[in-house]
Scaffold this motif. Structure first.
Motif, PDB file in Angstrom:
ATOM      1  N   VAL A 143      55.679  96.708  30.032  1.00  0.00           N
ATOM      2  CA  VAL A 143      54.235  96.880  29.866  1.00  0.00           C
ATOM      3  C   VAL A 143      53.619  97.358  31.183  1.00  0.00           C
ATOM      4  N   LEU A 144      54.083  96.757  32.272  1.00  0.00           N
ATOM      5  CA  LEU A 144      53.565  97.119  33.599  1.00  0.00           C
ATOM      6  C   LEU A 144      53.761  98.605  33.885  1.00  0.00           C
ATOM      7  N   SER A 145      54.953  99.098  33.554  1.00  0.00           N
ATOM      8  CA  SER A 145      55.179 100.498  33.901  1.00  0.00           C
ATOM      9  C   SER A 145      54.565 101.432  32.859  1.00  0.00           C
TER      10      SER A 145
ATOM     11  N   ASN B  86      51.808 102.087  35.228  1.00  0.00           N
ATOM     12  CA  ASN B  86      52.616 102.975  36.042  1.00  0.00           C
ATOM     13  C   ASN B  86      53.041 102.351  37.377  1.00  0.00           C
ATOM     14  N   TYR B  87      53.080 101.008  37.421  1.00  0.00           N
ATOM     15  CA  TYR B  87      53.600 100.326  38.618  1.00  0.00           C
ATOM     16  C   TYR B  87      55.043  99.953  38.328  1.00  0.00           C
ATOM     17  N   ASN B  88      55.898  99.956  39.373  1.00  0.00           N
ATOM     18  CA  ASN B  88      57.289  99.644  39.068  1.00  0.00           C
ATOM     19  C   ASN B  88      57.730  98.227  39.400  1.00  0.00           C
ATOM     20  N   SER B  89      56.902  97.473  40.143  1.00  0.00           N
ATOM     21  CA  SER B  89      57.307  96.080  40.361  1.00  0.00           C
ATOM     22  C   SER B  89      56.094  95.167  40.413  1.00  0.00           C
ATOM     23  N   PHE B  90      56.369  93.884  40.159  1.00  0.00           N
ATOM     24  CA  PHE B  90      55.297  92.911  40.218  1.00  0.00           C
ATOM     25  C   PHE B  90      55.069  92.481  41.647  1.00  0.00           C
ATOM     26  N   LYS B  91      53.848  92.066  41.912  1.00  0.00           N
ATOM     27  CA  LYS B  91      53.592  91.397  43.184  1.00  0.00           C
ATOM     28  C   LYS B  91      53.888  89.925  42.955  1.00  0.00           C
ATOM     29  N   ASN B  92      54.401  89.283  43.978  1.00  0.00           N
ATOM     30  CA  ASN B  92      54.662  87.857  43.890  1.00  0.00           C
ATOM     31  C   ASN B  92      53.326  87.112  43.811  1.00  0.00           C
ATOM     32  N   PRO B  93      53.191  86.111  42.991  1.00  0.00           N
ATOM     33  CA  PRO B  93      54.012  85.586  41.920  1.00  0.00           C
ATOM     34  C   PRO B  93      53.534  85.994  40.529  1.00  0.00           C
ATOM     35  N   GLN B  94      53.113  87.258  40.365  1.00  0.00           N
ATOM     36  CA  GLN B  94      52.607  87.690  39.056  1.00  0.00           C
ATOM     37  C   GLN B  94      53.585  87.404  37.917  1.00  0.00           C
ATOM     38  N   GLU B  95      54.875  87.709  38.175  1.00  0.00           N
ATOM     39  CA  GLU B  95      55.852  87.603  37.096  1.00  0.00           C
ATOM     40  C   GLU B  95      56.005  86.152  36.627  1.00  0.00           C
TER      41      GLU B  95
ATOM     42  N   LEU C 119      45.434  83.035  43.697  1.00  0.00           N
ATOM     43  CA  LEU C 119      45.915  84.201  44.455  1.00  0.00           C
ATOM     44  C   LEU C 119      44.744  84.810  45.203  1.00  0.00           C
ATOM     45  N   PRO C 120      44.970  85.234  46.439  1.00  0.00           N
ATOM     46  CA  PRO C 120      43.845  85.809  47.182  1.00  0.00           C
ATOM     47  C   PRO C 120      43.278  87.046  46.487  1.00  0.00           C
ATOM     48  N   THR C 121      42.082  87.425  46.870  1.00  0.00           N
ATOM     49  CA  THR C 121      41.447  88.631  46.345  1.00  0.00           C
ATOM     50  C   THR C 121      42.363  89.832  46.567  1.00  0.00           C
ATOM     51  N   GLY C 122      42.502  90.639  45.538  1.00  0.00           N
ATOM     52  CA  GLY C 122      43.406  91.771  45.644  1.00  0.00           C
ATOM     53  C   GLY C 122      44.840  91.402  45.334  1.00  0.00           C
ATOM     54  N   GLY C 123      45.070  90.142  45.017  1.00  0.00           N
ATOM     55  CA  GLY C 123      46.431  89.671  44.744  1.00  0.00           C
ATOM     56  C   GLY C 123      46.957  90.116  43.386  1.00  0.00           C
ATOM     57  N   GLY C 124      46.062  90.643  42.546  1.00  0.00           N
ATOM     58  CA  GLY C 124      46.495  91.139  41.244  1.00  0.00           C
ATOM     59  C   GLY C 124      46.394  90.108  40.137  1.00  0.00           C
ATOM     60  N   LYS C 125      45.293  89.394  40.098  1.00  0.00           N
ATOM     61  CA  LYS C 125      45.135  88.352  39.081  1.00  0.00           C
ATOM     62  C   LYS C 125      44.932  88.941  37.687  1.00  0.00           C
ATOM     63  N   SER C 126      44.206  90.057  37.607  1.00  0.00           N
ATOM     64  CA  SER C 126      43.856  90.555  36.267  1.00  0.00           C
ATOM     65  C   SER C 126      45.090  90.823  35.411  1.00  0.00           C
ATOM     66  N   LEU C 127      46.113  91.421  36.030  1.00  0.00           N
ATOM     67  CA  LEU C 127      47.322  91.730  35.258  1.00  0.00           C
ATOM     68  C   LEU C 127      47.959  90.483  34.656  1.00  0.00           C
ATOM     69  N   CYS C 128      47.726  89.335  35.297  1.00  0.00           N
ATOM     70  CA  CYS C 128      48.360  88.098  34.828  1.00  0.00           C
ATOM     71  C   CYS C 128      47.904  87.697  33.432  1.00  0.00           C
TER      72      CYS C 128
HETATM   73  P1  ADP Z   1      42.287  90.163  41.994  1.00  0.00           P
HETATM   74  O1  ADP Z   1      41.583  89.953  40.695  1.00  0.00           O
HETATM   75  O2  ADP Z   1      43.358  89.159  42.257  1.00  0.00           O
HETATM   76  O3  ADP Z   1      41.354  90.267  43.183  1.00  0.00           O
HETATM   77  P2  ADP Z   1      43.006  92.677  40.838  1.00  0.00           P
HETATM   78  O4  ADP Z   1      43.582  92.165  39.576  1.00  0.00           O
HETATM   79  O5  ADP Z   1      41.647  93.250  40.775  1.00  0.00           O
HETATM   80  O6  ADP Z   1      43.051  91.551  41.954  1.00  0.00           O
HETATM   81  O7  ADP Z   1      44.056  93.710  41.468  1.00  0.00           O
HETATM   82  C1  ADP Z   1      43.843  94.297  42.724  1.00  0.00           C
HETATM   83  C2  ADP Z   1      44.501  95.655  42.797  1.00  0.00           C
HETATM   84  O8  ADP Z   1      45.921  95.517  42.843  1.00  0.00           O
HETATM   85  C3  ADP Z   1      44.201  96.519  41.596  1.00  0.00           C
HETATM   86  O9  ADP Z   1      43.916  97.812  42.057  1.00  0.00           O
HETATM   87  C4  ADP Z   1      45.486  96.487  40.781  1.00  0.00           C
HETATM   88  O10 ADP Z   1      45.648  97.633  39.999  1.00  0.00           O
HETATM   89  C5  ADP Z   1      46.524  96.372  41.880  1.00  0.00           C
HETATM   90  N1  ADP Z   1      47.780  95.755  41.398  1.00  0.00           N
HETATM   91  C6  ADP Z   1      47.881  94.628  40.688  1.00  0.00           C
HETATM   92  N2  ADP Z   1      49.181  94.353  40.404  1.00  0.00           N
HETATM   93  C7  ADP Z   1      49.912  95.342  40.967  1.00  0.00           C
HETATM   94  C8  ADP Z   1      51.322  95.629  41.042  1.00  0.00           C
HETATM   95  N3  ADP Z   1      52.236  94.832  40.484  1.00  0.00           N
HETATM   96  N4  ADP Z   1      51.699  96.745  41.713  1.00  0.00           N
HETATM   97  C9  ADP Z   1      50.778  97.535  42.303  1.00  0.00           C
HETATM   98  N5  ADP Z   1      49.455  97.320  42.262  1.00  0.00           N
HETATM   99  C10 ADP Z   1      49.011  96.241  41.610  1.00  0.00           C
END
Ligand code: ADP
Ligand code: MG
Length: 620
Positions: free
Chosen positions: A6-8, A12-21, A37-46
């Motif tokens: 789903v991620l790719s 179009n990302y090829n790996s998860f950031k720790n600890p998303q997976e 997770l800190p801001t920018g840590g990628g919470k939305s994808l979770c």
């Molecule tokens: P948060 O809500 O934790 O502040 P976001 O979910 O808004 O963070 O994500 C921050 C940025 O990181 C977004 O631009 C998102 O697309 C990018 N991102 C999230 N997960 C990944 C990943 N696995 N690989 C590359 N970029 C990612």
């Protein structure tokens, strides 16, 4: 599909950031989950990735309408069927969206927590097949946090309607107290808790006592080359400091929330492209900006709190190269921050007075709920009743977050479009319209964001004069004018004076008390110089550690080895007497404290002698 597929496929990302997976697995394994997770840590994808994988609807509770819309647009553009419900939509549209949720046409639905107060909404929701409830910015549930939203307390009731549905709570900032409160108030059952470390290996946190912030700023900007952000308290200071830097040969610009959208985009873009530009900004800057090579982040006023401070400094060094956060601190900062805080703080009497004035102005009787859409000119209202405008604005914002009222046109800026042709006679000899024409290209074609205060400043008029004139032009159909001081709203609950004097005042007061505590914690962080800054910061977020960072100002000042020799200093002074600034700049790579200590040592040893206020010469 697996989470990785789903991620790719969609991102179009090829790996998860720790600890998303791990978070995603926990959710897919049907655990209640808390992700910090800190801001920018990628919470939305979770939650977005499970939403795509799971059968049924993922309900996302999110506090900010603007962010909600961004996310929804973003997901829709990837072909993921997503929708949101806010107060701005009318009942028919909401009904249609809920129909689509019921018939599995929508995968993700974003709602504000206040939506959960609507009985109708809950009734409709109970017919929907819900797979997951994601609670974004979950710290809003905490009465002690910095963004308390009472409506978050309703989330646990929803979960009782859907006993099988799991919750994923997400936040960037959680002290232990707040973490416990999230678990308790959301009623999370044996939650899996994921926390990524706050540690940033390439970042150091520093506080330097400064009695002349401008010249110290220059000193440090010369020491740490590259892009920088300087956070200041208000708009005026953004102009003042950026001009000062430009006068001193730096490439600087300013930024604040009241700029027009175009100006903001231009400034952000240029800053992002540059390797040297310094942006002087209020705390409005940085959300959603991902510039890798920021070398330094400065604060020259007391930051709003430790949460905000950590996030602001965190904008430095995303490229993993050494970067610094520097707070140029002066004990006056605390006194100033406290007095500003108190000056705009309504007392219980002010609070009740504002509410009475409001109802009397709008002629609403006790117990009455009108259907009227009101329009209130805030500056005029404040003047008429002798109220402090800032307090009135705070009061209105508070009513809005409490859903006592529903604000229709909340916006930072007014907009104008000139409706006559550029050659129209009515434009001639009109300074205001000429000004608009000159400063806002395209204003004949579309609405442009404008600033009445900048206009007033440039044309030497008062804001009141400008607004009166603009309203005249609006009334004579020369322009379209949406005036940001004219607040449009309606009431959502009947007037209840007892609620205002008791419950609402108490809620308001407790928010203010927490703001006050946050200010005190920040001041303590800056004033103390015994504990490693990083340890103190992390301790605040309950990431306890015995390790000192070894590179903050506190750690450096404790290190015994001196990498700076008095011989070099004496050699430098042999040539001629030098000012303190010359000496500091000459030995830029050595800590300032060491140089100053060395100077004092040489004075005590009668090797050098101070001349005037800040120069030194060698004693032969
Ligand atoms: P948060 O809500 O934790 O502040 P976001 O979910 O808004 O963070 O994500 C921050 C940025 O990181 C977004 O631009 C998102 O697309 C990018 N991102 C999230 N997960 C990944 C990943 N696995 N690989 C590359 N970029 C990612
Ligand atoms: Mg987020």
């Amino acid at each position: 599909m697996t989470p990785k597929e789903v991620l790719s496929k969609y991102w179009n990302y090829n790996s998860f950031k720790n600890p998303q997976e791990d978070i995603i697995s926990s959710v897919l394994n049907e655990n209640d989950t808390l992700a910090i997770l800190p801001t920018g840590g990628g919470k939305s994808l979770c939650y977005q990735i499970p939403a795509i994988i799971l059968d049924g609807l993922t309900l996302v509770i999110s506090p900010l309408i603007a962010l909600m819309k961004d996310q929804v647009q973003n997901l829709q553009s990837k072909g993921i069927s997503t929708s949101y419900i806010t107060n701005e939509l009318d009942q028919n549209v909401i009904g249609k969206i809920l129909d689509d949720c019921q018939s599995h046409k929508i995968k993700l639905l974003y709602v504000s927590p206040e939506r959960l107060q609507s009985k109708l909404f809950i009734e409709r929701l109970s017919m929907v097949d819900i797979a997951l409830i994601a609670v974004d910015e979950a710290h809003c549930v905490s009465e002690w946090g910095h963004d308390f939203r009472p409506a978050y307390h309703r989330i646990s009731r929803i979960r009782h309607l859907f006993p099988k549905v799991k919750i994923l709570a997400l936040t960037a900032t959680a002290t232990e107290k707040i973490q416990n409160e999230i678990v308790e108030k959301l009623d999370l059952k044996e939650p899996s808790i994921f926390k990524s470390s706050l540690k940033r290996e390439n970042l150091s946190y520093n506080v330097f006592l400064s009695s002349d912030k401008k010249s110290d700023l220059i000193y440090f900007l010369k020491k740490y080359h590259g892009s920088s952000i300087v956070f200041v308290r208000n708009r005026k200071l953004t102009y003042e400091i950026s001009n000062f830097l430009i006068d001193n040969g730096f490439d600087a610009d300013y930024f604040h929330a009241k700029l027009t959208k175009e100006e903001k985009e231009k400034k952000q873009y240029e800053w992002t492209q540059s390797n040297s530009r310094i942006i002087v900004s209020t705390n409005a800057f940085g959300m959603g900006i991902d510039k890798p090579n920021v070398r330094s982040v400065f604060h020259i006023d007391l930051p709003n709190g430790i949460e905000a401070y950590y996030q602001e400094v965190g904008r430095a060094g995303r490229d993993n190269k050494e970067s610094v956060g520097i707070y140029l601190f002066n004990p006056e900062d605390r006194i100033q921050a406290e007095s500003i805080f108190k000056a705009n703080l309504p007392s219980e009497n002010d609070f009740i007075k504002i509410s009475n004035c409001l109802f009397s102005q709008l002629q609403i009787a006790e117990g009455e709920l009108t259907e009227i859409n009101y329009q209130l000119d805030l500056p005029k209202f404040a003047e008429k009743f002798g109220l402090n405008l800032k307090m009135v604005i705070q009061f209105i914002d508070f009513l809005n977050t409490k859903e006592i009222i529903q604000q229709k046109n909340y916006s930072q800026n007014s907009t104008i479009r000139i409706k006559v042709s550029p050659h129209s006679a009515s434009l001639e000899n009109n300074r205001i319209l000429e000004y608009l024409q000159r400063h806002y290209p395209g204003i004949f074609v579309q609405n442009r964001e404008v600033s009445e205060s900048k206009m007033a400043f440039d044309l030497h008029l008062s804001i009141g004069d400008i607004r009166n004139a603009l309203h005249d032009y609006f009334n004579t159909d020369l322009i379209d004018y949406s005036d940001r001081f004219l607040m449009r709203f309606r009431f959502l609950v009947p007037r209840n004076s007892t609620a205002f004097t008791k419950k609402l005042w108490k809620d308001f007061e407790s928010i203010q008390i927490n703001n006050w505590k946050r200010l005190q914690a920040m001041a303590y962080y800056a004033e103390q110089n015994a504990i490693c800054r990083e340890r103190l910061l992390f301790g605040y977020f309950n990431q306890k550690t015995d390790e000192n960072c070894g590179k903050c100002d506190v750690c450096i000042s404790k290190q015994k080895t001196v990498d700076f020799s008095s011989i070099e200093l004496i050699d430098y002074l042999k040539e001629q007497p030098r000012t303190q600034n010359e000496i500091l700049l000459k030995f830029l790579n050595s800590p300032k404290e060491k140089i100053l200590a060395e100077l004092q040592f040489l004075i005590d040893e009668l090797k050098i002698q101070p001349i005037g206020l800040d120069s030194y010469k060698l004693i032969e």
